[in-house]
Design a protein around this motif. Structure first.
Motif, short mmCIF file in Angstrom:
data_model
loop_
_atom_site.label_atom_id
_atom_site.label_comp_id
_atom_site.label_asym_id
_atom_site.label_seq_id
_atom_site.Cartn_x
_atom_site.Cartn_y
_atom_site.Cartn_z
N GLU A 15 0.82 -1.21 0.00
CA GLU A 15 0.00 0.00 0.00
C GLU A 15 0.86 1.27 0.00
OE1 GLU A 15 0.02 -1.53 4.35
OE2 GLU A 15 0.07 -2.33 2.30
N ASN A 16 2.04 1.19 0.64
CA ASN A 16 2.94 2.34 0.62
C ASN A 16 3.55 2.55 -0.76
OD1 ASN A 16 2.46 2.77 3.32
ND2 ASN A 16 4.33 1.76 4.02
N LEU A 17 3.88 1.45 -1.42
CA LEU A 17 4.41 1.55 -2.78
C LEU A 17 3.36 2.12 -3.73
CD1 LEU A 17 6.32 -1.87 -3.02
CD2 LEU A 17 7.34 0.41 -2.93
N LEU A 18 2.13 1.70 -3.53
CA LEU A 18 1.04 2.21 -4.37
C LEU A 18 0.85 3.71 -4.17
CD1 LEU A 18 -1.16 1.34 -6.38
CD2 LEU A 18 -2.70 1.03 -4.43
N ALA A 19 0.97 4.16 -2.91
CA ALA A 19 0.82 5.58 -2.60
C ALA A 19 1.96 6.39 -3.23
CB ALA A 19 0.80 5.79 -1.09
N LEU A 20 3.18 5.87 -3.16
CA LEU A 20 4.31 6.56 -3.77
C LEU A 20 4.15 6.67 -5.28
CD1 LEU A 20 7.33 5.03 -1.78
CD2 LEU A 20 6.47 7.38 -1.65
N GLU A 21 3.67 5.60 -5.89
CA GLU A 21 3.44 5.62 -7.34
C GLU A 21 2.40 6.68 -7.71
OE1 GLU A 21 4.50 1.04 -8.69
OE2 GLU A 21 2.45 1.55 -8.06
N LEU A 27 5.29 12.95 -12.50
CA LEU A 27 6.62 13.26 -13.03
C LEU A 27 6.87 12.59 -14.37
CD1 LEU A 27 8.81 12.98 -9.79
CD2 LEU A 27 7.80 15.04 -10.83
N ASP A 28 6.04 11.60 -14.71
CA ASP A 28 6.14 10.89 -15.99
C ASP A 28 7.51 10.25 -16.18
OD1 ASP A 28 5.19 9.92 -18.42
OD2 ASP A 28 5.90 11.66 -19.55
N GLN A 29 8.01 9.59 -15.15
CA GLN A 29 9.26 8.85 -15.22
C GLN A 29 8.96 7.37 -14.96
OE1 GLN A 29 11.87 10.52 -16.29
NE2 GLN A 29 10.81 12.48 -16.12
N THR A 30 9.98 6.54 -15.05
CA THR A 30 9.80 5.10 -14.84
C THR A 30 9.96 4.77 -13.36
OG1 THR A 30 10.67 4.62 -17.05
CG2 THR A 30 10.60 2.80 -15.47
N LEU A 31 8.89 4.25 -12.74
CA LEU A 31 8.90 3.91 -11.32
C LEU A 31 9.12 2.41 -11.17
CD1 LEU A 31 5.82 6.06 -10.22
CD2 LEU A 31 8.23 6.73 -10.28
N VAL A 32 10.13 2.04 -10.39
CA VAL A 32 10.49 0.63 -10.20
C VAL A 32 10.26 0.26 -8.74
CG1 VAL A 32 12.32 -1.09 -10.34
CG2 VAL A 32 12.19 0.75 -12.05
N ARG A 33 9.50 -0.80 -8.50
CA ARG A 33 9.20 -1.25 -7.14
C ARG A 33 10.24 -2.23 -6.62
NH1 ARG A 33 3.06 -2.79 -5.68
NH2 ARG A 33 1.96 -0.84 -6.18
N VAL A 123 15.74 14.16 -10.33
CA VAL A 123 15.50 13.66 -11.68
C VAL A 123 16.06 14.64 -12.71
CG1 VAL A 123 13.71 13.20 -13.42
CG2 VAL A 123 13.50 12.24 -11.12
N ASP A 124 15.84 15.93 -12.50
CA ASP A 124 16.38 16.95 -13.42
C ASP A 124 17.91 16.91 -13.45
OD1 ASP A 124 13.90 17.83 -14.14
OD2 ASP A 124 13.87 19.54 -12.76
N LEU A 125 18.52 16.79 -12.30
CA LEU A 125 19.99 16.72 -12.25
C LEU A 125 20.50 15.47 -12.98
CD1 LEU A 125 20.61 17.79 -8.54
CD2 LEU A 125 21.24 19.09 -10.59
N TYR A 126 19.81 14.36 -12.79
CA TYR A 126 20.20 13.12 -13.46
C TYR A 126 20.11 13.26 -14.98
CZ TYR A 126 19.85 8.26 -15.04
OH TYR A 126 20.04 7.07 -15.71
#
Length: 227
Positions: A15-21, A27-33, A123-126
């Motif tokens: 549920e915490n991972l779902l909330a973070l997603e 941000l429209d980036q790739t989220l990896v669990r 993310v911007d710095l990366y």
């Protein structure tokens, strides 16, 4: 097409991972669990990540131990880590988080907008750093091919130099805007330091590129200093 950055989310509770997603999807980036420290370390073996959101309290390998493993690896030691914790901690607990290598330490429940803004900075710095590496690779190719060929290849080299200069100018402009944003928002010291390091690398690459202009001295030493 610009490749998306990957953000690693580490928490043993689905549920915490779902909330973070849900918070970071804008941000429209790739989220990896990753549901454990061990799973996070496996993901870091093969993929590059812009930032890691790491829960402190996890069964088995906790966040502190996971961060210690991340910082010991040469491949991953420079990835920013943001610790997330539900513990009502004191100064000692917070210090332990920073000592483990975290760039930030956020208590739950946290403000979704604040978390998204902090992640966005890294993310911007990366992305800027990835662009810088691409420009450096093109510059090395130009140096390796310099001094060869006739008039036709000379015109081709001049065109490549112009393209490199234009691309670098775009990255310089974006980096400058990001630095101003960090100053305005009084951002984390780690983010400011990373941005300053990026600007120094951009300055060195610009000098090397300028040295490729006709009549300039050999820029090979300038380029090697940016590696």
């Amino acid at each position: 097409m610009v490749q998306k950055a990957k953000i690693l989310l580490v928490d043993d509770r689905p549920e915490n991972l779902l909330a973070l997603e849900a918070i970071l999807s804008a941000l429209d980036q790739t989220l990896v669990r990753a549901s454990s420290g061990e799973e996070a370390l496996k993901a870091l073996l093969t993929d590059d990540f812009a930032v890691i959101l790491l829960d402190v309290q996890m069964p088995g390998m906790d966040g502190f131990e996971t961060a210690a493993h991340i910082k010991r690896r040469e491949r991953t030691r420079d990835i920013p880590i943001i610790f997330l914790t539900a513990i009502n901690h004191g100064p000692h607990h917070t210090f332990r988080g920073y000592a483990a290598g975290a760039v930030d330490y956020i208590s739950k429940p946290f403000d979704p907008w604040v978390l998204r803004a902090k992640v966005s900075v890294f993310v911007d710095l990366y992305m800027k750093n990835c662009q810088l590496k691409e420009q450096a690779a093109l510059l090395r190719l130009q140096l390796e091919g310099g001094g060869k060929g006739g008039v036709g290849e000379g015109k081709e080299s001049a065109g490549l130099l112009a393209e490199l200069s234009a691309r670098l100018a775009a990255v310089e402009e974006q980096a400058e805007a990001l630095s101003k944003q960090l100053d305005d928002e009084s951002a984390d010291a780690a983010a400011v330091a990373t941005a300053a390091h990026l600007e120094r690398k951009l300055t060195g690459l610009r000098r090397a590129l300028d040295a490729l202009e006709p009549g300039a001295d050999s820029p090979s030493s300038s380029v090697s200093s940016q590696n």
